[in-house]
Design a protein around this motif. Structure first.
Motif, PDB file in Angstrom:
ATOM      1  N   ASP A  77       0.838  -1.194   0.000  1.00  0.00           N
ATOM      2  CA  ASP A  77       0.000   0.000   0.000  1.00  0.00           C
ATOM      3  C   ASP A  77       0.875   1.247   0.000  1.00  0.00           C
ATOM      4  OD1 ASP A  77      -2.382  -1.478   0.148  1.00  0.00           O
ATOM      5  OD2 ASP A  77      -2.331  -1.491   2.346  1.00  0.00           O
ATOM      6  N   PRO A  78       0.424   2.323  -0.665  1.00  0.00           N
ATOM      7  CA  PRO A  78       1.147   3.587  -0.539  1.00  0.00           C
ATOM      8  C   PRO A  78       1.242   3.953   0.947  1.00  0.00           C
ATOM      9  CG  PRO A  78      -0.516   3.745  -2.268  1.00  0.00           C
ATOM     10  CD  PRO A  78      -0.742   2.440  -1.543  1.00  0.00           C
ATOM     11  N   GLY A  79       2.395   4.454   1.347  1.00  0.00           N
ATOM     12  CA  GLY A  79       2.588   4.807   2.750  1.00  0.00           C
ATOM     13  C   GLY A  79       3.200   3.706   3.582  1.00  0.00           C
ATOM     14  N   GLY A 106      -1.221  -0.518 -13.101  1.00  0.00           N
ATOM     15  CA  GLY A 106      -2.387   0.176 -12.569  1.00  0.00           C
ATOM     16  C   GLY A 106      -1.958   1.154 -11.499  1.00  0.00           C
ATOM     17  N   GLY A 107      -2.729   1.270 -10.438  1.00  0.00           N
ATOM     18  CA  GLY A 107      -2.434   2.226  -9.389  1.00  0.00           C
ATOM     19  C   GLY A 107      -1.637   1.671  -8.235  1.00  0.00           C
ATOM     20  N   GLU A 108      -1.098   0.451  -8.362  1.00  0.00           N
ATOM     21  CA  GLU A 108      -0.396  -0.177  -7.241  1.00  0.00           C
ATOM     22  C   GLU A 108       0.961   0.476  -6.970  1.00  0.00           C
ATOM     23  OE1 GLU A 108       0.169  -4.217  -8.633  1.00  0.00           O
ATOM     24  OE2 GLU A 108       1.943  -3.656  -9.778  1.00  0.00           O
ATOM     25  N   SER A 109       1.476   0.220  -5.794  1.00  0.00           N
ATOM     26  CA  SER A 109       2.856   0.571  -5.452  1.00  0.00           C
ATOM     27  C   SER A 109       3.665  -0.721  -5.504  1.00  0.00           C
ATOM     28  CB  SER A 109       2.939   1.177  -4.040  1.00  0.00           C
ATOM     29  OG  SER A 109       2.331   2.439  -3.998  1.00  0.00           O
ATOM     30  N   ARG A 110       4.434  -0.885  -6.589  1.00  0.00           N
ATOM     31  CA  ARG A 110       5.251  -2.089  -6.771  1.00  0.00           C
ATOM     32  C   ARG A 110       6.715  -1.734  -6.554  1.00  0.00           C
ATOM     33  NH1 ARG A 110       4.724  -7.206  -9.237  1.00  0.00           N
ATOM     34  NH2 ARG A 110       2.556  -6.679  -9.692  1.00  0.00           N
ATOM     35  N   THR A 121      16.224  -5.168   1.061  1.00  0.00           N
ATOM     36  CA  THR A 121      17.433  -5.845   1.532  1.00  0.00           C
ATOM     37  C   THR A 121      18.556  -5.809   0.497  1.00  0.00           C
ATOM     38  OG1 THR A 121      16.628  -8.014   0.795  1.00  0.00           O
ATOM     39  CG2 THR A 121      16.147  -7.369   3.074  1.00  0.00           C
ATOM     40  N   GLU A 122      18.214  -5.794  -0.794  1.00  0.00           N
ATOM     41  CA  GLU A 122      19.249  -5.792  -1.836  1.00  0.00           C
ATOM     42  C   GLU A 122      20.047  -4.496  -1.852  1.00  0.00           C
ATOM     43  OE1 GLU A 122      17.570  -6.927  -5.639  1.00  0.00           O
ATOM     44  OE2 GLU A 122      16.377  -8.486  -4.669  1.00  0.00           O
ATOM     45  N   GLY A 123      19.453  -3.412  -1.342  1.00  0.00           N
ATOM     46  CA  GLY A 123      20.130  -2.126  -1.339  1.00  0.00           C
ATOM     47  C   GLY A 123      20.414  -1.580   0.046  1.00  0.00           C
ATOM     48  N   ASN A 124      20.141  -2.405   1.095  1.00  0.00           N
ATOM     49  CA  ASN A 124      20.303  -1.946   2.487  1.00  0.00           C
ATOM     50  C   ASN A 124      19.578  -0.615   2.706  1.00  0.00           C
ATOM     51  OD1 ASN A 124      21.895  -4.190   3.008  1.00  0.00           O
ATOM     52  ND2 ASN A 124      23.797  -3.096   2.635  1.00  0.00           N
ATOM     53  N   ALA A 125      18.389  -0.488   2.107  1.00  0.00           N
ATOM     54  CA  ALA A 125      17.712   0.797   2.047  1.00  0.00           C
ATOM     55  C   ALA A 125      16.280   0.747   2.555  1.00  0.00           C
ATOM     56  CB  ALA A 125      17.703   1.292   0.594  1.00  0.00           C
ATOM     57  N   LEU A 126      15.833   1.881   3.107  1.00  0.00           N
ATOM     58  CA  LEU A 126      14.408   2.051   3.346  1.00  0.00           C
ATOM     59  C   LEU A 126      13.778   2.392   2.013  1.00  0.00           C
ATOM     60  CD1 LEU A 126      14.040   4.012   6.706  1.00  0.00           C
ATOM     61  CD2 LEU A 126      13.323   1.682   6.201  1.00  0.00           C
ATOM     62  N   ALA A 127      12.650   1.778   1.720  1.00  0.00           N
ATOM     63  CA  ALA A 127      11.885   2.034   0.494  1.00  0.00           C
ATOM     64  C   ALA A 127      10.523   2.567   0.927  1.00  0.00           C
ATOM     65  CB  ALA A 127      11.731   0.753  -0.322  1.00  0.00           C
ATOM     66  N   LEU A 128      10.215   3.785   0.493  1.00  0.00           N
ATOM     67  CA  LEU A 128       9.031   4.491   0.976  1.00  0.00           C
ATOM     68  C   LEU A 128       8.130   4.873  -0.198  1.00  0.00           C
ATOM     69  CD1 LEU A 128      11.035   6.855   3.359  1.00  0.00           C
ATOM     70  CD2 LEU A 128      10.075   4.601   3.900  1.00  0.00           C
ATOM     71  N   PRO A 129       7.255   3.957  -0.641  1.00  0.00           N
ATOM     72  CA  PRO A 129       6.382   4.274  -1.760  1.00  0.00           C
ATOM     73  C   PRO A 129       5.180   5.115  -1.324  1.00  0.00           C
ATOM     74  CG  PRO A 129       5.910   2.074  -0.981  1.00  0.00           C
ATOM     75  CD  PRO A 129       7.073   2.586  -0.162  1.00  0.00           C
ATOM     76  N   TYR A 130       4.838   6.106  -2.138  1.00  0.00           N
ATOM     77  CA  TYR A 130       3.633   6.888  -1.885  1.00  0.00           C
ATOM     78  C   TYR A 130       2.697   6.873  -3.087  1.00  0.00           C
ATOM     79  CZ  TYR A 130       6.325  10.534  -4.322  1.00  0.00           C
ATOM     80  OH  TYR A 130       7.067  11.240  -5.233  1.00  0.00           O
ATOM     81  N   GLY A 131       3.040   6.074  -4.093  1.00  0.00           N
ATOM     82  CA  GLY A 131       2.228   5.943  -5.300  1.00  0.00           C
ATOM     83  C   GLY A 131       2.875   4.925  -6.220  1.00  0.00           C
ATOM     84  N   ALA A 132       2.714   5.140  -7.509  1.00  0.00           N
ATOM     85  CA  ALA A 132       3.208   4.192  -8.514  1.00  0.00           C
ATOM     86  C   ALA A 132       4.704   4.345  -8.751  1.00  0.00           C
ATOM     87  CB  ALA A 132       2.458   4.400  -9.824  1.00  0.00           C
ATOM     88  N   THR A 133       5.361   3.210  -9.016  1.00  0.00           N
ATOM     89  CA  THR A 133       6.763   3.197  -9.426  1.00  0.00           C
ATOM     90  C   THR A 133       6.800   2.886 -10.922  1.00  0.00           C
ATOM     91  OG1 THR A 133       7.076   0.838  -9.020  1.00  0.00           O
ATOM     92  CG2 THR A 133       7.447   2.332  -7.139  1.00  0.00           C
ATOM     93  N   PRO A 134       7.966   2.988 -11.554  1.00  0.00           N
ATOM     94  CA  PRO A 134       8.040   2.694 -12.992  1.00  0.00           C
ATOM     95  C   PRO A 134       7.597   1.283 -13.380  1.00  0.00           C
ATOM     96  CG  PRO A 134       9.942   3.967 -12.326  1.00  0.00           C
ATOM     97  CD  PRO A 134       9.204   3.593 -11.061  1.00  0.00           C
ATOM     98  N   ILE A 135       7.575   0.326 -12.434  1.00  0.00           N
ATOM     99  CA  ILE A 135       7.153  -1.036 -12.780  1.00  0.00           C
ATOM    100  C   ILE A 135       5.759  -1.376 -12.246  1.00  0.00           C
ATOM    101  CG2 ILE A 135       9.520  -1.899 -13.044  1.00  0.00           C
ATOM    102  CD1 ILE A 135       9.188  -3.234 -10.262  1.00  0.00           C
ATOM    103  N   SER A 136       5.061  -0.375 -11.702  1.00  0.00           N
ATOM    104  CA  SER A 136       3.708  -0.617 -11.189  1.00  0.00           C
ATOM    105  C   SER A 136       2.749  -0.958 -12.323  1.00  0.00           C
ATOM    106  CB  SER A 136       3.194   0.625 -10.450  1.00  0.00           C
ATOM    107  OG  SER A 136       3.917   0.840  -9.263  1.00  0.00           O
TER     108      SER A 136
END
Length: 122
Positions: A61-63, A86-90, A69-84
């Protein structure tokens, strides 16, 4: 546990579940990083390295506060990504789900590539 994520144009708090990844992240606070954007997602290196958990998800879900884990990073989606679709956050790949933002995650739209980001206990 609650954390605050701040950047030059704003800040949000998030409530995190008690997971192994959350515990590792908490031990590393405060974290200072440089933001990256990918569609409607902000991510940044935390310096924390953890394993992929059994309940990791790629479509969230957005938010959602997720840990890539692959980037040792926090990932914070708030909408669609380039691979989404429809309206999903992928997310780029399955990520450990830590919790969600307490406020409107669309505030993350004010984060720009290279912005300094700080993560601390709230």
């Amino acid at each position: 546990m609650q954390i605050r994520i701040s950047w030059p144009a704003g800040q949000l708090t998030a409530t995190l579940d008690d997971t192994p990844t959350t515990q590792a992240l908490a031990a590393a606070l405060p974290i200072h990083a440089s933001a990256n954007t990918w569609g409607e997602e902000v991510y940044f290196d935390t310096g924390v390295s953890v394993a992929l958990e059994h309940d990791a998800e790629q479509v969230v879900d957005p938010g959602t506060v997720a840990f890539w884990t692959e980037g040792n990073a926090l990932a914070l989606p708030y909408g669609a990504t380039p691979i989404s679709r429809g309206g999903e956050s992928r997310l780029a790949s399955p990520c450990n789900v830590l919790g969600s933002f307490d406020g409107d995650p669309r505030l993350l739209a004010t984060v720009r590539d290279g912005d300094p980001v700080r993560v601390e206990a709230a």
